[in-house]
Design an enzyme around this catalytic site. Structure first.
Site, short mmCIF file in Angstrom:
data_model
loop_
_atom_site.label_atom_id
_atom_site.label_comp_id
_atom_site.label_asym_id
_atom_site.label_seq_id
_atom_site.Cartn_x
_atom_site.Cartn_y
_atom_site.Cartn_z
N CYS A 1 43.92 55.65 35.85
CA CYS A 1 44.81 55.49 34.70
C CYS A 1 43.91 55.03 33.55
O CYS A 1 42.69 55.18 33.64
CB CYS A 1 45.96 54.51 34.99
N GLY A 2 44.48 54.52 32.49
CA GLY A 2 43.66 54.12 31.35
C GLY A 2 42.59 53.10 31.70
O GLY A 2 41.42 53.26 31.37
N THR A 3 43.00 52.03 32.39
CA THR A 3 42.04 50.99 32.79
C THR A 3 41.72 51.01 34.28
O THR A 3 40.77 50.37 34.71
CB THR A 3 42.60 49.58 32.47
N ARG B 1 31.29 40.02 60.18
CA ARG B 1 32.05 38.97 59.50
C ARG B 1 33.03 39.56 58.49
O ARG B 1 34.08 38.99 58.21
CB ARG B 1 31.11 37.97 58.83
N HIS B 2 32.69 40.75 57.96
CA HIS B 2 33.58 41.40 57.00
C HIS B 2 34.85 41.90 57.69
O HIS B 2 35.93 41.93 57.10
CB HIS B 2 32.86 42.53 56.29
N HIS C 1 32.08 45.84 52.40
CA HIS C 1 32.57 44.52 52.74
C HIS C 1 34.09 44.44 52.87
O HIS C 1 34.58 43.56 53.59
CB HIS C 1 32.11 43.50 51.70
N ASP D 1 47.63 59.04 36.01
CA ASP D 1 48.68 59.20 35.01
C ASP D 1 48.16 60.15 33.94
O ASP D 1 47.07 60.74 34.08
CB ASP D 1 49.13 57.85 34.44
#
Length: 149
Positions: free
Chosen positions: A69-71, A136-137, A102, A12
């Site tokens: 974006c910002g966060t 397993r992942h 994983h 953004d």
């Protein structure tokens, strides 16, 4: 997943400068950076940009994606609404490696108001250099895929 080294980037308005720096950085690492914008600082909506990048990954046009974006949180949530996308927001290198190893993450989200350019480059490098471990992942990733049905 495509075997090409194409990676889509989007953000953004809050993350244009960091996204463009990351695009140049991944290109210097040998990746073809597909930067789909935006390019102007007017306020824009992160869900549209996260979804657009995610569709490029889900279609196979790009192998991986990086969204900002910002966060990093909102654009990550939007990207994850696209079927086949496993996107995680990271602010450290350990998490960036682990979401690839994983969780078979195919997209990385970053917060431009959370981390600086140097750390962003390190996180991106950790993400790009890690490979899915399977085993397993793989069972757990299959369980995540089943949630889309």
């Amino acid at each position: 997943m495509t075997e090409t080294r194409r990676i889509v980037l989007s953000s953004d308005h809050a993350a244009i400068d960091l996204r463009q720096a990351i695009a140049a950085h991944v290109a210097s690492l040998g990746w073809e950076a597909v930067d789909i914008g935006p390019t102007t600082p007017e306020s824009t909506h992160y869900p549209a940009h996260g979804a657009a990048a995610a569709r490029r990954v889900a279609s196979g046009d790009c192998r991986l994606g990086i969204v900002l974006c910002g966060t990093g949180q909102g654009i990550m949530m939007a990207a994850n609404k696209v079927e086949g996308i496993r996107c995680g927001v990271c602010s450290d290198t350990f998490s960036a490696r682990m979401i690839r190893q994983h969780n078979d993450a195919n997209m990385l989200a970053l917060g431009a108001r959370v981390i600086g350019e140097g750390l962003a480059f390190e996180i991106v490098e950790a993400f790009l250099s890690a490979d899915f471990e399977g085993g397993r992942h793989g069972t757990r990733v299959d369980m995540i895929r089943a949630l889309e049905d």
